[in-house]
Structures are given as C-alpha cells and as structure tokens.
Scaffold this active site. Structure first.
Site, PDB file in Angstrom:
ATOM      1  N   ASP A  12       0.802  -1.021   0.031  1.00  0.00           N
ATOM      2  CA  ASP A  12       0.054  -0.084  -0.125  1.00  0.00           C
ATOM      3  C   ASP A  12       0.947   1.235  -0.200  1.00  0.00           C
ATOM      4  O   ASP A  12       1.544   1.561   1.113  1.00  0.00           O
ATOM      5  CB  ASP A  12      -0.884   0.022   1.276  1.00  0.00           C
ATOM      6  CG  ASP A  12      -1.859   1.123   1.375  1.00  0.00           C
ATOM      7  OD1 ASP A  12      -2.162   1.539   0.279  1.00  0.00           O
ATOM      8  OD2 ASP A  12      -2.217   1.506   2.454  1.00  0.00           O
ATOM      9  N   GLU A  73      -1.017  -1.157  -4.961  1.00  0.00           N
ATOM     10  CA  GLU A  73      -2.398  -0.470  -5.153  1.00  0.00           C
ATOM     11  C   GLU A  73      -2.205   0.501  -6.120  1.00  0.00           C
ATOM     12  O   GLU A  73      -1.199   1.163  -6.256  1.00  0.00           O
ATOM     13  CB  GLU A  73      -2.873   0.360  -3.780  1.00  0.00           C
ATOM     14  CG  GLU A  73      -3.914   0.999  -4.014  1.00  0.00           C
ATOM     15  CD  GLU A  73      -4.540   1.660  -2.688  1.00  0.00           C
ATOM     16  OE1 GLU A  73      -5.252   0.920  -2.107  1.00  0.00           O
ATOM     17  OE2 GLU A  73      -4.166   2.779  -2.652  1.00  0.00           O
ATOM     18  N   ASP A 146      -2.859   0.922   6.835  1.00  0.00           N
ATOM     19  CA  ASP A 146      -2.028   0.900   5.690  1.00  0.00           C
ATOM     20  C   ASP A 146      -1.343  -0.550   5.585  1.00  0.00           C
ATOM     21  O   ASP A 146      -1.407  -1.157   4.536  1.00  0.00           O
ATOM     22  CB  ASP A 146      -0.629   1.765   5.783  1.00  0.00           C
ATOM     23  CG  ASP A 146      -1.166   3.139   6.016  1.00  0.00           C
ATOM     24  OD1 ASP A 146      -1.305   3.898   5.098  1.00  0.00           O
ATOM     25  OD2 ASP A 146      -1.079   3.611   7.107  1.00  0.00           O
TER      26      ASP A 146
END
Length: 187
Positions: A12, A73, A146
């Site tokens: 992330d 991501e 996260d």
C-alpha cells in the site's frame, strides 16, 4: 503431491507510511500471514531520502520473505495533488524493486481490493481491517490501516490471479461468505 502456496507481497504505497504485507495463499484459497509492517519516512526529509528509505524497506521485505509476486495499489486521482504525487512516487519505487528482484508485479484499484476481501467495493477501512483479521485468523485487525490494506492487496491478487485448485470453489472467501449468507436468508 501437494501444490505449493503462492507467496504474495502486497504494498500500500505512501511516502510517510508504506504498508507491506506478505501472505501465503494455498490452492484452496486459504491464506496464512507471513509478515506485516509499515515502512516509514519522515516528512522532514528530502524527497530523495524518503524514496530511498521506502526502497530499502521494500527490498528488505523481498529479500527476507522471498515472495513470488508483488501486488501494488493502483494510484488513482484524488483531490489532493500533493498526496497523489507522493503515492505515485512510492508506487513507482515498489514496482522498481519488484523488477530489481525479477518478480512479476501487478496493480489493483482500491475498489477491486475491497470487493475481493469484503465482497463490497465501497467498504470502509474498518470493514477491510476486520475482514483481514477474520480471513487470516488474527486476534485483532492489523494496525495501522496501511498494513491491513497491504494484506488486502496481497489476498486480492492471489484470489484474482487465476483458477483455484481443481475441485475448489472459484469464489473468493469473501464471495463465499456472501453466498452462504444469501442461502441462509432464503431458507
């Protein structure tokens, strides 16, 4: 002969907190936590030093845990350009590190990830964290968000990558849970 698990590193991306999570996913789509953490860099540092810290942190996770694939991501447009730029830079670093280690890398949108792990593409962070804890049989949701998002990325990629083992359900665990709940509601 047992089919080996797929080890996925989910990332992330972020400049201040870059979530990293490694999971082993079996052919039956069951998953096991290998590692979860956050690579941090201080906003007080120059951008090149921050990116170096992120790269070094991701390299360490790859070297120690030896994933088969990396899932990052996908950066999407937000209202805050400064935030998007930092996320894009961290994303680029993650993809670069994957290439340095000769690993396949893929990107997934936040809604893809949420749909894969919760069954709902607009799930909030608390729902994602709770489902990650449930799917990985953790005592509590990973913190910060996260870290949970990185694990969600890893699971999403493993489940979307291809067909499950012969005889296994083609549905992800989240999709199976929704289908089971719908069947129970119809009875």
């Amino acid at each position: 002969m047992t089919t080996p698990s797929l080890r996925v590193l989910g990332i992330d991306p972020g400049l201040t907190r870059c979530g990293v999570g490694v999971v082993d996913v079996a052919p039956d789509r069951s998953a096991r936590l290998v590692h979860v953490g956050v690579v941090r860099s201080s906003p007080d540092l120059a951008i090149e030093r921050r990116l170096r810290l992120i790269a070094d942190g991701v390299r360490e996770v790859v070297a120690v845990h030896q994933p088969h694939v990396v899932a990052v991501e996908r950066v999407f447009a937000q209202h805050n350009r400064h935030s998007v730029m930092g996320t894009a830079q961290a994303s680029g670093i993650a993809l670069l590190v994957a290439a340095e280690f000769g690993l396949e890398a893929a990107t997934h949108t936040p809604s893809e990830v949420k749909a894969a792990v919760t069954g709902y593409g607009s799930a909030d962070k608390a729902q994602v964290q709770a489902m990650i804890a449930r799917l990985l049989r953790l005592d509590s949701p990973p913190q910060p968000a996260d870290a949970a998002d990185a694990l969600a990325l890893a699971l999403c990629h493993a489940w979307r990558r291809g067909p499950a083992a012969p005889g296994a359900s083609a549905l992800t665990p989240a999709q199976r849970a929704w289908a089971d709940a719908e069947r129970r509601a119809r009875r």
